[in-house]
Design an enzyme around this catalytic site. Sequence first.
Site, mmCIF file in Angstrom:
data_model
loop_
_atom_site.group_PDB
_atom_site.id
_atom_site.type_symbol
_atom_site.label_atom_id
_atom_site.label_comp_id
_atom_site.label_asym_id
_atom_site.label_seq_id
_atom_site.Cartn_x
_atom_site.Cartn_y
_atom_site.Cartn_z
ATOM 1 N N ASP A 246 0.826 -1.204 0.000
ATOM 2 C CA ASP A 246 0.000 0.000 0.000
ATOM 3 C C ASP A 246 0.860 1.254 0.000
ATOM 4 O O ASP A 246 0.336 2.366 -0.016
ATOM 5 C CB ASP A 246 -0.919 0.018 1.236
ATOM 6 N N ASP B 62 -10.426 -6.558 12.058
ATOM 7 C CA ASP B 62 -10.161 -7.957 12.382
ATOM 8 C C ASP B 62 -11.148 -8.487 13.410
ATOM 9 O O ASP B 62 -11.817 -9.498 13.196
ATOM 10 C CB ASP B 62 -8.715 -8.120 12.866
#
Lengths: 765, 750
Positions: free
Chosen positions: B184, B347
């Site tokens: 990224d 998550d």
Amino acid sequence: MPLCNPRPLPFGFGASLFLTTLASLSAIEPAPSGPVAGDLPAVAPNPLPQDVPARPSLSGPSAMDLTARFALEFFQEKPGPVTLRTVEAAYGFSIPVSPRMIVSAGQAEINYSNSISLLDEISQIALRWDDSLLAEAPLLKQSPSGRLLEELPVQDITPGYHNLGVAVAQHYVIGECEDPVSSVLWTQIDTKKSWIEIDYGLKPLDPLLSDLAWLIDPKLWGDYQLSIVSPGAEPTDRMLRWGSLVAQRAALMLDYKPLFVESATAIPPDRDAVVVGLRKDLAGMVEPGLLGKTRGASIGIQANPQDHRFFVLVLSGDSEDEVNLAVETFALWNGVLPAQKYLPINNRSQQAGESYLANFTIKSAEVVAFSEIGQITDTVKGMNAPAFRLDFSLPPDAYGREGLTAELRLHFAHGAGLREDSVVNLILNGEFSRAIPLLAKEGAVFRDYQVEIPLRSFRPGQNVIEFETRMVPARTGFCELIQQENLLFTLYDDSTIEFPAMEHYVRFPDLELWQRTGFPVTKGPLGEGYFLHVAERDPATVASAWMISGKLAQTAGIPLLGMKVSCELPLAGEHWLGVGATSAIVPQLTPGAPVAFGEKGRLPFILAEIPAARRGLVPDRRQERTRLSGGLEAKAVAGDFGLLCQYPSPMDGRSVATLVTAETREKLQTRVSQLIRPETWNGLNGDTVAWNGDGIPHAKRFGDAFYLGDAGVRTKASFWFSRQPWGGVALVLGLIVGCVFLLKQALAVYFRRNHPNREAPNLLA
Amino acid sequence: MFLLADTPPPGSVASDRKGSPWTLGWFLVFGALLWLAALPIDLSAQCWLAFTLIVVLMVLRYLPKRWTSRALFLFIAGFVSLRYFCWRTMETLDFSTFLGGSAGVLLYLAEFYGICLFLLGIFVNIRPLNRRPAVLPQDTALWPSVDVFVPTYNESTELIEVTLAAAIQIDYPKGLFTVHLLDDGGTDQKCHDKDPVKAAAALQRREDLMNLCARMGVQYGTRARNEHAKSGNLNEAYKRTSAELILILDTDHVPTRDILKETTGWFLRDPKLFLVQTPHFFINSDPVERNLGVFGKMPGESEMFYTVIQRGLDFWNAAFFCGSAAVLRRSCIDIVGGFEADSITEDAEIALMLHAKGFRSAYLAKPLVAGLSPETLGGLVLQRIRWAQGMAQILLLKNPLLLPGLKPWQRLCYFNSSFFWFFGLARPIFFVAPLMYLVSGISVYRAGLAEVLVYALPHLLAGFVVTNYQFGRVRWTLISELYELILSVFTLPALLKVFLNPKAPDFKVTPKGEMLDREFVSPLSWPFFVLTGMTLLGLGMGFWKLAVDPMERDMMVVNLGWALFNLVLLIAALGVVFERQQRRSFPRVEKPLPASFGFGEMTLAAQLVDISVGGAGVELVRGSAVPGAGVEGVLAITGTNGKAYAFHAIVESVFRSPEGALRLGMGFRHESASEAAEKVSLIYGDSAFWLAVRNQRTRHTGVRSGLGSLIHVSLSRCRELSVYVARSFRVRFFRGNQPNTSNNHATLQP
């Protein structure tokens, strides 16, 4: 120079002090020349000075010329020597005189000791009767013990309360500055050896009903005796109740002074009497005019035809219901009756408005203004200003858990120029509770000053909070003018006291609670649900029952109109008090009693006196019971002892049974006469009490405890846990173990369901 | 390959209802206990009760830790605390003044938070599961295929290279797993940044990483825009890959060789399993450990969660995804639409959603990655703010207490995991409350000393001994409180932001591999100096009032004790904000392995002391020749599995160890790709080694011992801090030279 008054007269509460004082009068020693007691069962002399052979009694042929001498300690709220400190001090004893008394002579003697540092020339002691100076004498350092003996001014011994005052001026230097509060400035009065003596007789009477207010008078010196006369051989159950109500009314009029009652069938010649019965049965016994010009219930009064110094009160009717109406009217009438000799009674409802002003009882979760309890806005002044008193009652079966507090919201003002150690001490039931510092040098007005007092510090029943000011001037230098006029403290009557929610739950047996509050007699507003079982109808037993009922009414502060009085047996659900000779107590009433009846034993010898324990809103743990291996036999009580015991009623196991007994009827009456005296009554404790002629109660707890009250499960559990902490700990641990066991099983099931096809967990690896 | 089976596995016994009476009975008895806990009793009875239970606790501490004694212990402690809380609720709130009442309510709520967590902690940890790896079938054709995702944003190429090197050496059939680097930091958006310098750096990074991946056989991937941060990155890769399972590794989480063999078996065994999470095992010190100098002596901060709590959650089928070191089933991710979520802790949120859909998770408490903690206080704070905000978002947006589909116990577990992060709201109150009384006389707690002694003291004792009993191996006494104190100052405003706008927080990447070239006082330190000053002022005033006003003695003593307790924590916090030097970006790992150093004609027998990807320390055998600095040679090491490794190295320093042995500090040189891979394998590849390291760190420490050690190191560190401050003061005011009180690596201002 400041005037110090270390033991001031009660502040606006003189009457209440003297109610207490007069409660002790029956124990006052009679003068050597005094008359002997009347024909009531002999009362054993109290352990008083040797020169006092017998107790004076307002009955008997010699009632005309009575001489009574009383030690001054009987006029004190708290017995003990009085110490007068500082350069100028005074103390007053309040002396009652009844309107029925004609005082022919009186004298007082003050025995004192003074500091040997005082200067004879300018140190003096003075005796005063009200505002009149009776005598004065120098306080000699060479002869520090002295006495003042002086005749009392007969013309000034009028009905009412009089102040017998002792004042001192004490100095240790001349012409120099002296410390006005020096420790060497003291004189002590021995109140046991100091006395007052009065020669008096009783007035001839031509009584009206309105005179009843002072005819049965707590200010009368000596024991007060009353005959309750009923025509017929044996009193019926209704007569038992009527006599009880009459005794209660009379006892209430005597405040805390014991009432001695006899049951008679004819008007005695030498004492006051109340005649109760059907009009037709009373004919010939009393003046015809008192039996009514019309039919129906009536109350009448006349002088005793055989001795006009006594009165005869007649409660009559044409039917038993009308007699009942007359008696209940008399019992409930708390005001002044009309100024006439005869009062027809139509119905009781006309007296319904006459309510009793019993001690103010604060209910659970209630906010009460001081004005509602009788404390009006007032200002006190000076270094040793008298205390404000707040008298009120709490429900006798109130249970307050620990942690709860009563909250006082005080509105008060104090003066300027106070030293920083000036305080108001809050004394609850004689014990210091809190202090309020008066710190504002410029003076201050406080609103909503909050003071919390633990609920457990209060007692069930009567409570007293005193606000004792201790104000000190800011400038108190040696040889300096001390300004006391600014030592001011005002307590406003819109101050409030708030009690938290309390439940009703109380542990029995508890004779201490019974003697102090009357509970469970007072469970109902007028004694409803309480049963007075009279074992026999003989005069001695009946008089005993009536005397106790009078005492219970005094304790409760109300006539117990709802209390049943009968020779029948009590029923299940009724709290009861049985009165009778041992042999007359029916066996159905004794199961469960802490004392076995019928055989000889050693009871009097194993009863030890339980010190009067201060108690709060929970029973005192020091009153734990004592287990005895041998049997206790009531016959052993015989001899010289009376026996009072309390236990669960055998009728239902849940109600409270109280039994008063002695070996014979005559002994019973003698012992009950002793029992109702304050020195015996106030010492009742535990569940079993025995006493003999010395009046000292020997008390112990033998029986199992049981509980009364409408408390919920939570309160009961809290009560139990607090009293049985180890039981509580065991319960908690047991529940935790059970919880863990059940959890283990439940988790095993959970594991099987939610962790399929997995190896068993190594849980603590 | 394997199939997703619909049939319930044997033993699930949905029809087994024999447990119901036990559960019902338990609820009844537990209800009675709750009732008793709320029962008001006399102080004397409470005294007997509380201290008898404390004595029982002390006895149970020394009994063998079987489940029954453990449960008894927890229930007794819980009961003591419940009694305290009931009393606190019913007796101690004081509304007589507005200020005192308001502050009292805040303190009460803070305590309510603490009690809730205490009880929830007992619930969660009532029966921690000790799950073992599921054995894979012999036939590798049945093994599931795996995509290994290594998302990266701004980490160094060296760091990425190490992780990739370890990833490609994972012991799993080659055709069944593919390693993907998800970059990224080199997205089109970054490469076309308006700032030409940044754009050039991004392009360079993309090129470097593409070359690296090509060299290592790793799939490089990037995307057009940096949307949704890490979750967006994962989602992008998830869409273009297809393996049945996905192993996610943060860039600083270097996997062991056996990570897939240890984890994938559970997916075969349980078709409804969506996650196997493993611990984040850190091999470097976090700032608290480093600055207090307790790294290696004290269990790491994460140990408590990964060694005990996740196992407890696993029992309740509530172990959740922690973002890395976890394997997920792609088909389950499909159901929730990928990795993107509403919160910045995607998550945990994904795990929550999948649990709500009836899937199961597993936690394997074996360290299978070696990770790096944030090196600076700023980095740690940044990371924890993200967690706090994310978990608060979950609580607000996906309230586990209300979310359909969850079992009651899962609701409690998730609530516990989310609610924990509200310590930022509670902890500051505990510090300010006693000061209010000591300084201004405002009472926020209406109780006498006797009541405090029989209610509050047993509660505190129970809290200490329970924490020590449950977590004594993995957490020193008061360390949790210290971390919470340090973090709460910063998480408090962050949490308030979430409350104001739950969707506002952005994902911020935790800086890793930072180096601190000198000691300095963290710029985040000022709140602790202020709090310490206030506490000292409060203590001074309190002792003065105690001397002059005996009327308030009881409450004064209580508040003084409380403030002293706070001062202990503040002193420790001051020790933490004084940052120590850290020169290595790759931490050395202590590995006592046989080794030899060959140079020229000579080979010296030696013992490997520690090693990192940059160098190693070796201890020479006594009496051998000593090579001088600058000597180049080959360092041969025999691994734990007997395998021989050889690395080119140069002697950088020669020194004596504290024990007097001769040691060489060596740097690695002229490294080939295979040598680099071998080195990573040697250092990071062995999970058994990490397990041994973890066990070595986690030794049971008693309450007194842990507390004593903490106080000792805190005072020692504070002494160093005062010397440093005094020196800096001298430098600033007498030499005109400014000390370095800030640091370029610190990325966050409070």
